[in-house]
Design an enzyme around this catalytic site. Structure first.
Site, mmCIF file in Angstrom:
data_model
loop_
_atom_site.group_PDB
_atom_site.id
_atom_site.type_symbol
_atom_site.label_atom_id
_atom_site.label_comp_id
_atom_site.label_asym_id
_atom_site.label_seq_id
_atom_site.Cartn_x
_atom_site.Cartn_y
_atom_site.Cartn_z
ATOM 1 N NE ARG A 125 -3.764 -2.238 2.664
ATOM 2 C CZ ARG A 125 -3.250 -3.085 3.713
ATOM 3 N NH1 ARG A 125 -2.385 -3.830 4.049
ATOM 4 N NH2 ARG A 125 -4.166 -4.082 3.879
ATOM 5 C CE LYS B 86 -6.131 -0.160 5.087
ATOM 6 N NZ LYS B 86 -7.915 -0.613 4.210
ATOM 7 C CG HIS C 255 -5.250 0.529 -3.797
ATOM 8 N ND1 HIS C 255 -4.253 0.481 -2.350
ATOM 9 C CD2 HIS C 255 -6.187 -0.283 -3.780
ATOM 10 C CE1 HIS C 255 -4.874 -0.231 -1.121
ATOM 11 N NE2 HIS C 255 -5.830 -0.645 -2.453
ATOM 12 N NE ARG D 181 -3.675 -3.926 -1.319
ATOM 13 C CZ ARG D 181 -2.967 -4.357 -0.616
ATOM 14 N NH1 ARG D 181 -1.534 -4.215 -0.419
ATOM 15 N NH2 ARG D 181 -3.330 -5.041 0.806
ATOM 16 C CG HIS E 110 -6.807 -8.200 1.673
ATOM 17 N ND1 HIS E 110 -6.552 -9.134 0.456
ATOM 18 C CD2 HIS E 110 -6.377 -6.936 1.511
ATOM 19 C CE1 HIS E 110 -7.106 -7.860 -0.805
ATOM 20 N NE2 HIS E 110 -6.781 -6.730 0.041
ATOM 21 C CE1 TYR F 285 -6.724 -6.336 -6.807
ATOM 22 C CE2 TYR F 285 -6.789 -8.367 -4.544
ATOM 23 C CZ TYR F 285 -7.013 -6.723 -5.114
ATOM 24 O OH TYR F 285 -6.416 -6.064 -4.453
#
Length: 304
Positions: free
Chosen positions: A156, A180, A250, A253, A276, A285
């Site tokens: 990211r 994150k 992104h 990514r 994730h 995806y």
């Protein structure tokens, strides 16, 4: 007072990234301004006076102002976190967001670029007479590394900015990423990226920067890179291979994840590489992969 306590909580106890803290603070300030507009008598003086109807009215205003459902949902998620904190602190007894249903978000396929064209650009494959896209100075080497890292690791924007030199292990060909919720993950590096990292490290040393930047990636003056610079780098080079409007970190990514899936990578492995929290975020995806199969089928099958 309540907002300040909340911001301190997510910054120091939850240890959210500066970018996330800034977004939460902005969302809350917008909501509180909606409740008590300037030059009016305050209608709400304590969080316990806020009802689900206040929140619904704000949602209506946001959508009337053409804010996308995804953005509205993010703001509602901020309110949920805020009122959950106040409930824990004993400042309120009822969470007004418990009766709020977030607007449905249309499922848009992730935007990607052609991985073959991207690889060709990074490998320097050009038509006769074309000038090299990446210059041979420190500036060009840094730019190429940014594109290679985003495409080669799926990081990211905030993650690539936060990379430090000690996060890179050139013996095991891995890089440590702080994602994150301060969750760390290890991402393998391909051999070409490893060689480029080595060249960058040597070039950075030879520049003799004296400002002791804490980040691995730096500006041409040796200062830490910042979000707008990374965006500008990505937009500049993707414009050589793509005419689509969206050219962002992104997108690279998304291209990383889609390329892996198209080559047969396991969805759970892609989930771990992307950082994730759950598989549902990664499954989007698969839609790109299905669309690709449909395209191949239509081109190749005699009955299509």
């Amino acid at each position: 007072m309540f907002l300040d306590k909340f911001i301190q909580y997510i910054r120091f106890e939850k240890r959210y990234s500066p970018h996330t803290v800034s977004a939460y603070q902005s969302d809350m300030e917008q909501f509180l301004l909606f409740l008590n507009p300037p030059n009016t008598t305050p209608s709400v003086s304590h969080p316990s006076e806020i009802s689900h109807q206040h929140i619904r009215n704000w949602m209506v205003q946001l959508m009337d102002n053409k804010l996308l459902a995804r953005s509205v949902n993010r703001k509602i998620a901020t309110l949920r976190k805020y009122f959950k904190f106040l409930l824990q602190e004993g400042e309120i007894t009822i969470n007004p967001t418990s009766r709020i249903n977030a607007p449905k978000v249309p499922k848009n396929l992730p935007t990607v670029v052609d991985s073959d064209k991207l690889t060709g650009m990074l490998d320097g494959r050009m038509d006769a007479g074309e000038e090299p896209i990446f210059t041979n100075d420190f500036h060009g080497l840094r730019d190429k590394l940014v594109i290679e890292m985003l495409f080669g690791t799926g990081m990211r924007l905030a993650e690539i900015i936060g990379i430090k030199e000690e996060d890179i292990n050139l013996y095991e060909n891995t890089i440590k990423v702080l994602g994150k919720r301060n969750k760390q993950r290890i991402i393998p590096l391909n051999s070409e990226l490893v060689q480029l990292l080595k060249r960058y490290i040597e070039a950075k040393k030879s520049e003799n920067f004296h400002n002791n930047s804490v980040t691995f990636l730096v500006t041409h003056k040796g200062a830490s890179v910042y979000p707008k610079l990374i965006y500008l780098i990505v937009q500049k080079y993707l414009s050589h291979i793509s005419t689509q409007d969206k050219k962002s970190p992104h997108v690279l990514r998304h291209t990383f994840a889609t390329s892996l899936l198209n080559k047969g990578a396991d969805l759970n492995a892609i989930k771990e590489l992307l950082g994730h929290a759950n598989l549902s975020a990664t499954q989007i995806y698969t839609h790109n992969s299905v669309e690709r199969l449909k395209s191949i089928y239509k081109q190749a099958h005699p009955k299509a």
